[in-house]
Design an enzyme around this catalytic site. Sequence first.
Site, PDB file in Angstrom:
ATOM      1  N   SER A 138       0.865  -1.185   0.000  1.00 57.19           N
ATOM      2  CA  SER A 138       0.000   0.000   0.000  1.00 57.19           C
ATOM      3  C   SER A 138       0.896   1.229   0.000  1.00 57.19           C
ATOM      4  CB  SER A 138      -0.882  -0.002   1.258  1.00 57.19           C
ATOM      5  OG  SER A 138      -1.516   1.255   1.451  1.00 57.19           O
ATOM      6  N   TYR A 151      -1.795  -0.408  10.696  1.00 58.80           N
ATOM      7  CA  TYR A 151      -1.782  -0.799   9.283  1.00 58.80           C
ATOM      8  C   TYR A 151      -0.530  -0.271   8.590  1.00 58.80           C
ATOM      9  CZ  TYR A 151      -3.464  -1.182   4.430  1.00 58.80           C
ATOM     10  OH  TYR A 151      -3.589  -1.472   3.086  1.00 58.80           O
TER      11      TYR A 151
END
Length: 255
Positions: A138, A151
């Site tokens: 990501s 995250y």
Amino acid sequence: MNILKDKHVVITGGGSGIGASISEILAKSGAKTTIMGRNYKRLQKKAEQLAHGFAESVDVTDHKKVKIAFQNAVKKHGVIDILVNNAGNAISVPFEKLNTKEWNDMITLNLTGVFHCTQACLPDMISQKWGRIINIASTAGLKAYAYVSAYCTAKHGVIGLTRSLALETANAGITVNAICPGYTDTAITDSAIENISLKTGRTKTEAREELLKNNPQKRFIQPEEIANTVLWLCQQEAASVTGQAISISGGEVMS
């Protein structure tokens, strides 16, 4: 197309979103495709749509279950040539409210799951002197975002693992790369928009604009864009590309 004819690819989180798009494109390119995830019914439905598709239920956070799932995949389609570590999820919580379970869940799913799955297929790749490992990370692995600290930490870890393993396997005919999408047009992004709207009182349109504000192209990434990058990395023409974190973010992150 038969670019990947006779190649066996395993895609975790392959039943929906980015993973489903990857499975479709690789299957159309001739690959024998095993899709893995927790929701077997959804996986089975998707596998039935793929030429040489196979569904295998697994929780990537459980090392023993991963080992069994990968053994079943090898029994079905033979040695795994390509691994796409796509399984993952994100929660949005201010750091001071983040509890230990939520932290551990994010690290275990998004980082340790990559470790488990990679260890399950790497020995065979080394033995056959060919392999492709592609980690769907990501932009959160390349920069910081507020309220998703666990995250971000996990995805930064995925980038570190990618680079280290690329060096270890550089002379083994294996490439290891990460793809780092920005906000992508999937159900996870829809959920993020809903969450922002509920917590802030903004409309969904305003919440959508909030997510897009840092993207110079002002649009969400399409899953097919990520899938086509995966396909490119699988080919012989990308044999010199390893240890990279490829940003697909409309210019939000530039290396």
